[in-house]
Design an enzyme around this catalytic site. Sequence first.
Site, short mmCIF file in Angstrom:
data_model
loop_
_atom_site.label_atom_id
_atom_site.label_comp_id
_atom_site.label_asym_id
_atom_site.label_seq_id
_atom_site.Cartn_x
_atom_site.Cartn_y
_atom_site.Cartn_z
CB CYS A 88 46.53 59.85 31.57
SG CYS A 88 47.80 60.69 30.59
NE ARG A 89 43.35 54.94 29.00
CZ ARG A 89 42.43 54.90 28.13
NH1 ARG A 89 42.46 55.58 27.02
NH2 ARG A 89 41.25 54.79 28.73
#
Length: 236
Positions: A178-179
Amino acid sequence: MDIRKFKTSLYKEMSGMTKALGNPHRLEILDLLAQGPAAVEYVALNTNLSVANASQHLQVLKNAFLVESEKRGKYNYYKLANKQVFETWCALRRLGFIQNEEINKLFNDFRKKRKHLKTISTDDLVKKIKTDSVVVVDVRPEEEFKNGHIENALSFPLMELREKISELPKEKEIVAYCRGPLCMMADDAVEFLNQNGYSGSRLEKGYPDWSAGSLPIERDECNQRKEKGKTQGSIY
């Protein structure tokens, strides 16, 4: 100007930049903008802020020369001013884990609740990709995936994973990312994968760290045209 006034002026300017970092919402915004340019409305939605509040925080970051903005139609888009801003955020993140026990406690307590969560390092993922033994899935929103993603990664936004899970092979390890390390979307995805009979693990870091390491990435064709001239290894 004498030396004392000169030094005081320099440190004052530096302190203005560091002061802009002294807010949890603004740190989260930097983490979000590391994924690529975003409109104020998108920043507000993904940080649980009002549009007005998000705009104020973005202006503080802009006045401190940490972010830049451009007009796209009727929307203002913001992005990190340069890769040094992302490097500074990474250094601050590392310092927090090294120096602040409370940060480690919060992080470890959260992870302990997910006993079967397996993580994988960037180096190990690179090796597994070369042997074609994993499927890499990007669980960020599609807009961020289009801004840039790990080469050959599949877009499986967390909110759509339940509907799309049957498209993933059970005979291979599924690596979700993800981020970044402070983003928990990949944790949620891996937990869901494991509950449904898949062998899931999360990449320790996220897309911005992968890109900053000059590892293979891809972008949406439209965004490639917008970013023409930027070299591989940029944070976008």
